[in-house]
Design a protein around this motif. Structure first.
Motif, PDB file in Angstrom:
ATOM      1  N   ILE A  70      -4.761   2.539  -8.557  1.00 30.03           N
ATOM      2  CA  ILE A  70      -4.503   1.755  -7.336  1.00 30.03           C
ATOM      3  C   ILE A  70      -3.203   2.240  -6.683  1.00 30.03           C
ATOM      4  O   ILE A  70      -3.112   2.384  -5.458  1.00 30.03           O
ATOM      5  CB  ILE A  70      -4.411   0.252  -7.667  1.00 30.03           C
ATOM      6  N   CYS A  71      -2.213   2.502  -7.532  1.00 36.61           N
ATOM      7  CA  CYS A  71      -0.925   2.966  -7.004  1.00 36.61           C
ATOM      8  C   CYS A  71      -1.049   4.326  -6.313  1.00 36.61           C
ATOM      9  O   CYS A  71      -0.301   4.616  -5.370  1.00 36.61           O
ATOM     10  CB  CYS A  71       0.105   3.032  -8.135  1.00 36.61           C
ATOM     11  N   LYS A  72      -1.974   5.150  -6.767  1.00 31.31           N
ATOM     12  CA  LYS A  72      -2.166   6.454  -6.124  1.00 31.31           C
ATOM     13  C   LYS A  72      -2.583   6.288  -4.662  1.00 31.31           C
ATOM     14  O   LYS A  72      -2.053   6.968  -3.779  1.00 31.31           O
ATOM     15  CB  LYS A  72      -3.223   7.264  -6.888  1.00 31.31           C
ATOM     16  N   SER A  73      -3.530   5.397  -4.401  1.00 31.88           N
ATOM     17  CA  SER A  73      -3.950   5.146  -3.020  1.00 31.88           C
ATOM     18  C   SER A  73      -2.807   4.554  -2.206  1.00 31.88           C
ATOM     19  O   SER A  73      -2.576   4.944  -1.050  1.00 31.88           O
ATOM     20  CB  SER A  73      -5.139   4.168  -2.992  1.00 31.88           C
ATOM     21  N   MET A  74      -2.078   3.610  -2.815  1.00 30.27           N
ATOM     22  CA  MET A  74      -0.967   2.954  -2.107  1.00 30.27           C
ATOM     23  C   MET A  74       0.114   3.966  -1.730  1.00 30.27           C
ATOM     24  O   MET A  74       0.611   3.992  -0.601  1.00 30.27           O
ATOM     25  CB  MET A  74      -0.382   1.855  -2.998  1.00 30.27           C
ATOM     26  N   LEU A  75       0.470   4.820  -2.693  1.00 31.58           N
ATOM     27  CA  LEU A  75       1.533   5.800  -2.462  1.00 31.58           C
ATOM     28  C   LEU A  75       1.123   6.817  -1.387  1.00 31.58           C
ATOM     29  O   LEU A  75       1.917   7.155  -0.506  1.00 31.58           O
ATOM     30  CB  LEU A  75       1.867   6.520  -3.770  1.00 31.58           C
ATOM     31  N   ALA A  76      -0.140   7.268  -1.458  1.00 33.98           N
ATOM     32  CA  ALA A  76      -0.606   8.243  -0.472  1.00 33.98           C
ATOM     33  C   ALA A  76      -0.596   7.636   0.934  1.00 33.98           C
ATOM     34  O   ALA A  76      -0.221   8.301   1.908  1.00 33.98           O
ATOM     35  CB  ALA A  76      -2.009   8.725  -0.838  1.00 33.98           C
ATOM     36  N   TRP A  77      -0.998   6.365   1.035  1.00 33.78           N
ATOM     37  CA  TRP A  77      -0.973   5.709   2.357  1.00 33.78           C
ATOM     38  C   TRP A  77       0.467   5.601   2.863  1.00 33.78           C
ATOM     39  O   TRP A  77       0.736   5.838   4.038  1.00 33.78           O
ATOM     40  CB  TRP A  77      -1.611   4.321   2.264  1.00 33.78           C
ATOM     41  N   GLN A  78       1.373   5.258   1.945  1.00 35.37           N
ATOM     42  CA  GLN A  78       2.794   5.130   2.308  1.00 35.37           C
ATOM     43  C   GLN A  78       3.337   6.448   2.846  1.00 35.37           C
ATOM     44  O   GLN A  78       4.056   6.494   3.843  1.00 35.37           O
ATOM     45  CB  GLN A  78       3.592   4.719   1.057  1.00 35.37           C
ATOM     46  N   LEU A 120     -12.346   2.211  10.669  1.00 33.94           N
ATOM     47  CA  LEU A 120     -12.963   2.428   9.356  1.00 33.94           C
ATOM     48  C   LEU A 120     -13.031   1.128   8.568  1.00 33.94           C
ATOM     49  O   LEU A 120     -12.153   0.265   8.689  1.00 33.94           O
ATOM     50  CB  LEU A 120     -12.149   3.433   8.535  1.00 33.94           C
ATOM     51  N   LYS A 121     -14.088   0.995   7.746  1.00 38.03           N
ATOM     52  CA  LYS A 121     -14.092  -0.106   6.775  1.00 38.03           C
ATOM     53  C   LYS A 121     -12.889   0.070   5.858  1.00 38.03           C
ATOM     54  O   LYS A 121     -12.516   1.200   5.510  1.00 38.03           O
ATOM     55  CB  LYS A 121     -15.371  -0.072   5.934  1.00 38.03           C
ATOM     56  N   GLY A 122     -12.297  -1.067   5.456  1.00 36.21           N
ATOM     57  CA  GLY A 122     -11.071  -1.011   4.659  1.00 36.21           C
ATOM     58  C   GLY A 122     -11.201  -0.270   3.351  1.00 36.21           C
ATOM     59  O   GLY A 122     -10.294   0.471   2.939  1.00 36.21           O
ATOM     60  N   ASP A 123     -12.346  -0.421   2.668  1.00 35.95           N
ATOM     61  CA  ASP A 123     -12.525   0.266   1.396  1.00 35.95           C
ATOM     62  C   ASP A 123     -12.602   1.781   1.602  1.00 35.95           C
ATOM     63  O   ASP A 123     -12.129   2.556   0.765  1.00 35.95           O
ATOM     64  CB  ASP A 123     -13.765  -0.251   0.653  1.00 35.95           C
ATOM     65  N   LYS A 124     -13.140   2.204   2.752  1.00 34.32           N
ATOM     66  CA  LYS A 124     -13.234   3.643   3.019  1.00 34.32           C
ATOM     67  C   LYS A 124     -11.869   4.223   3.384  1.00 34.32           C
ATOM     68  O   LYS A 124     -11.527   5.333   2.978  1.00 34.32           O
ATOM     69  CB  LYS A 124     -14.250   3.903   4.125  1.00 34.32           C
ATOM     70  N   LEU A 125     -11.106   3.438   4.135  1.00 41.77           N
ATOM     71  CA  LEU A 125      -9.764   3.889   4.499  1.00 41.77           C
ATOM     72  C   LEU A 125      -8.913   4.099   3.247  1.00 41.77           C
ATOM     73  O   LEU A 125      -8.284   5.141   3.064  1.00 41.77           O
ATOM     74  CB  LEU A 125      -9.099   2.865   5.425  1.00 41.77           C
ATOM     75  N   VAL A 126      -8.926   3.114   2.356  1.00 42.91           N
ATOM     76  CA  VAL A 126      -8.142   3.210   1.116  1.00 42.91           C
ATOM     77  C   VAL A 126      -8.678   4.340   0.240  1.00 42.91           C
ATOM     78  O   VAL A 126      -7.911   5.086  -0.372  1.00 42.91           O
ATOM     79  CB  VAL A 126      -8.160   1.860   0.367  1.00 42.91           C
ATOM     80  N   GLY A 127      -9.998   4.496   0.177  1.00 38.08           N
ATOM     81  CA  GLY A 127     -10.594   5.572  -0.606  1.00 38.08           C
ATOM     82  C   GLY A 127     -10.174   6.948  -0.112  1.00 38.08           C
ATOM     83  O   GLY A 127      -9.986   7.881  -0.906  1.00 38.08           O
ATOM     84  N   ASN A 128      -9.999   7.081   1.204  1.00 33.72           N
ATOM     85  CA  ASN A 128      -9.544   8.361   1.759  1.00 33.72           C
ATOM     86  C   ASN A 128      -8.166   8.741   1.218  1.00 33.72           C
ATOM     87  O   ASN A 128      -7.876   9.920   0.978  1.00 33.72           O
ATOM     88  CB  ASN A 128      -9.482   8.289   3.287  1.00 33.72           C
ATOM     89  N   TYR A 129      -7.316   7.724   1.005  1.00 35.18           N
ATOM     90  CA  TYR A 129      -5.972   8.011   0.514  1.00 35.18           C
ATOM     91  C   TYR A 129      -5.966   8.288  -0.988  1.00 35.18           C
ATOM     92  O   TYR A 129      -5.089   8.996  -1.482  1.00 35.18           O
ATOM     93  CB  TYR A 129      -5.010   6.877   0.899  1.00 35.18           C
ATOM     94  N   TYR A 130      -6.957   7.786  -1.704  1.00 40.00           N
ATOM     95  CA  TYR A 130      -7.115   8.157  -3.116  1.00 40.00           C
ATOM     96  C   TYR A 130      -7.441   9.653  -3.209  1.00 40.00           C
ATOM     97  O   TYR A 130      -6.890  10.381  -4.039  1.00 40.00           O
ATOM     98  CB  TYR A 130      -8.224   7.315  -3.741  1.00 40.00           C
ATOM     99  N   VAL A 131      -8.334  10.086  -2.331  1.00 35.85           N
ATOM    100  CA  VAL A 131      -8.683  11.518  -2.272  1.00 35.85           C
ATOM    101  C   VAL A 131      -7.466  12.333  -1.823  1.00 35.85           C
ATOM    102  O   VAL A 131      -7.177  13.408  -2.372  1.00 35.85           O
ATOM    103  CB  VAL A 131      -9.874  11.748  -1.319  1.00 35.85           C
ATOM    104  N   LYS A 132      -6.728  11.828  -0.832  1.00 30.59           N
ATOM    105  CA  LYS A 132      -5.543  12.520  -0.320  1.00 30.59           C
ATOM    106  C   LYS A 132      -4.499  12.701  -1.419  1.00 30.59           C
ATOM    107  O   LYS A 132      -3.885  13.776  -1.542  1.00 30.59           O
ATOM    108  CB  LYS A 132      -4.944  11.709   0.843  1.00 30.59           C
ATOM    109  N   PHE A 133      -4.305  11.650  -2.231  1.00 33.96           N
ATOM    110  CA  PHE A 133      -3.356  11.760  -3.344  1.00 33.96           C
ATOM    111  C   PHE A 133      -3.750  12.929  -4.240  1.00 33.96           C
ATOM    112  O   PHE A 133      -2.908  13.751  -4.616  1.00 33.96           O
ATOM    113  CB  PHE A 133      -3.311  10.468  -4.167  1.00 33.96           C
ATOM    114  N   ASP A 134      -5.022  12.984  -4.603  1.00 32.13           N
ATOM    115  CA  ASP A 134      -5.476  14.031  -5.524  1.00 32.13           C
ATOM    116  C   ASP A 134      -5.266  15.421  -4.915  1.00 32.13           C
ATOM    117  O   ASP A 134      -4.864  16.357  -5.614  1.00 32.13           O
ATOM    118  CB  ASP A 134      -6.955  13.813  -5.851  1.00 32.13           C
TER     119      ASP A 134
END
Length: 588
Positions: free
Chosen positions: A164-172, A185-199
């Motif tokens: 969860i922190c990975k998505s939060m940090l990437a969004w930050q 975007l749907k909220g779950d998709k927006l957050v999921g994009n940042y999980y991918v961005k972190f990786d």
């Protein structure tokens, strides 16, 4: 067929002066190539009769024919006694049982069951694997409710942790303040994009460190991004206000997105549990286990359980620094769920990669003396593959649940229009029908396979109006409704029917098995039994429809019995599909 079993026991007593139990009689459905509806296997009875299987079968068959009015004929093939049931008995079964308003309604068994399913992570949208989980959990819930249980549908949301922190940090770092509203975007998709961005960014840092001379493991530990994510997790656990507020905001986006997907899938929950509320639970249970000598401490103060005598291994249940591991939390959550509801059974719908974890969890709870531990069950299911291969969420290659649903609806639209099945429909009716067919195809394809089996999902194969599919059953229901809408349906005059055709006999017997199939599906936690039963009924009705005229039948008694059979078939198809979470159309 209790009367056949009891009659056979009486026959054995009368013919051979021997007492047997009901479990000693092996009753089977008669094979299609032989005449009859039910078969007694006579091989085990030869030890009592002291005669050949054939002679034993002929003697018992003659006794049943003479003493049971429900039996009209018999034949013996080697060690198999095939029994034909009388038309009078089958008509009575149809009139008194199947046409009864209470048919298929099973009484309460006084038991309560919790079924936990979905269990998503709040760092990504739901995908194809979640779809199977949700459909399986919801269908099992519906089946168990239909079989007499009081059911609590539960969802344990994994809303905390490093992922969860990975998505939060990437969004930050990279989000520039964007929101679901600003992006559309749907909220779950927006957050999921940042999980991918972190990786993606994490991999870049690892490559840079490796180029500077560090090995793979060192680079993974020393990358700045992972260090920042770990720091954020520590701040979250310490209650840092800024981190907590960001966590609440991003989770709220995800929950709103999940709700849209759940509604699309037609699944729901009675009770939510959140890992952020439960992750500290279980420490009291660890203390209890230490007092009972179920657990032991090592020199570093970590707490373990030795399960080697049970064919497993030693399992860590609490770290040396006093922090929880997954099993700690799950022990506490299991106790919390029981304290909340005192259910007789608790079913966890979780993929088979967690088989070992649940084996350990249930064994520990049993060793701790929890009386309710015997009622715990892991409904393990296989993964879903696509023709294109396996999915990986952190790489952004998963099949998004919303996209999959839309693809199914689009495919249903294309196939239905090609076949001309929507002539005379309004645009609104067409839209509703396409959605019903698309979701029916998806749900049926995923539920017709036994849960434990891994399956390959092919969207194109799932939408076939002639195959082993949901749309075939939906079309059969619509066909029956079309017949009934064009007829003057009245209660059949059974006195005017002397005999039944083979297909009528088959259909009556098949429909009569609905309560037994529901009971068996509940006992085995298997929607596949319901799905395949519905398919068999649909196939049988289509055979009946093509072999026997209904609306064109001039004999009023015959026409009404065929209409009544059609109505009963539609009813059992609708009920069966409802247990799978599938709607059936009135017309198409």
């Amino acid at each position: 067929m209790d009367f056949i079993v009891k009659g056979t026991l009486e026959a054995v007593k009368a013919l051979y002066d021997a007492e047997l139990k009901e479990s000693d009689i092996n009753l089977q459905e008669t094979r299609k190539e032989f005449e009859g509806e039910t078969t007694i296997v006579t091989f085990p009875l030869t030890r009592i009769s002291k005669k050949s299987p054939e002679q034993t079968g002929n003697e018992i068959g003659a006794y049943l024919l003479e003493n049971l009015p429900q039996v009209s004929a018999f034949n013996v093939i080697k060690g198999f006694l095939n029994i034909s049931l009388s038309s009078a008995y089958l008509l009575d079964l149809f009139r008194k049982t199947i046409l009864s308003p209470e048919f298929g309604d099973l009484p309460s068994n006084g038991k309560k069951v919790m079924i936990e399913y979905s269990s998503p992570n709040t760092n990504k949208p739901l995908h194809l694997g979640h779809v199977r989980n949700n459909l399986l959990g919801f269908s099992v819930s519906e089946i168990m409710a239909a079989s007499g249980y009081e059911v609590i549908k539960a969802n344990l949301v994994n809303d905390r942790g490093i992922h969860i922190c990975k998505s939060m940090l990437a969004w930050q770092k990279f989000g520039n303040g964007e929101t679901p509203e600003s992006t559309g975007l749907k909220g779950d998709k927006l957050v999921g994009n940042y999980y991918v961005k972190f990786d993606q960014e994490y991999k870049k840092q690892i490559d840079e460190l490796k180029a500077a001379g560090q090995n793979e493991d060192e680079a993974k530990k020393n990358a700045e991004l992972i260090k920042e994510a770990q720091l954020m997790l520590r701040k979250w656990e310490a209650g840092d206000e800024e981190v907590i507020n960001l966590w609440k905001t991003m989770n709220s986006w995800v929950y709103a997105g999940f709700d849209v997907t759940y509604k699309s899938l037609g699944v729901e929950f009675d009770q939510y549990y959140y890992e952020s509320d439960t992750y500290l639970l279980g420490k009291d249970i660890i203390d209890e286990g230490l007092e009972k000598n179920v657990f032991f401490k090592k020199e570093d103060n970590s707490v373990w359980i030795d399960l080697t005598a049970d064919g497993l291994d030693e399992k860590l249940v609490l770290r040396g620094d006093g922090t929880s591991v997954y099993i700690t939390q799950d022990l506490g959550t299991a106790q919390l769920k029981y304290d909340n509801f005192q259910m007789d059974e608790s079913i966890y719908v979780v993929g088979n990669e967690q088989d070992y974890h649940f084996k350990v969890l249930f064994l520990i709870l049993d060793k701790l003396g929890k009386s309710w531990a015997k009622g715990l069950y892991h409904l393990s299911y296989g993964m879903v593959d696509l023709p294109s291969g396996k999915m990986k969420s952190r790489e952004g290659t998963v099949v998004d649940a919303d996209d999959l649903i839309q693809e199914m609806v689009d495919t249903a639209r294309q196939r239905t229009e090609e076949l001309g099945k929507v002539d005379g429909f309004s645009e609104e009716e067409k839209t509703a029908l396409y959605r019903m067919i698309g979701l029916g195809a998806l749900k049926y394809f995923l539920l017709k396979v036994e849960p434990k089996k891994r399956l390959l999902f092919d969207p194109n194969e799932s939408i076939d109006f002639q195959g082993h599919t949901g749309p075939f059953i939906q079309y059969t229901h619509a066909r029956i409704c079309s017949v009934l809408m064009r007829a003057d349906v009245a209660a059949p005059a059974f006195d005017g029917i002397a005999d039944l055709s083979v297909v009528q006999r088959e259909l009556i017997l098949a429909i009569s098995k609905y309560p037994a199939v529901v009971t068996a599906a509940a006992a085995e936690f298997s929607p596949a039994l319901i799905a395949n039963y519905a398919f068999d009924i649909a196939k049988l009705y289509n055979k009946f429809y093509h072999e026997e005229p209904i609306l064109k039948e001039e004999n009023a008694d015959l026409r009404q019995i065929r209409l009544a059979l059609s109505s009963a078939t539609a009813s059992v198809l609708k009920r069966s599909m409802k247990l799978l979470g599938i709607d059936v159309p009135q017309r198409m």
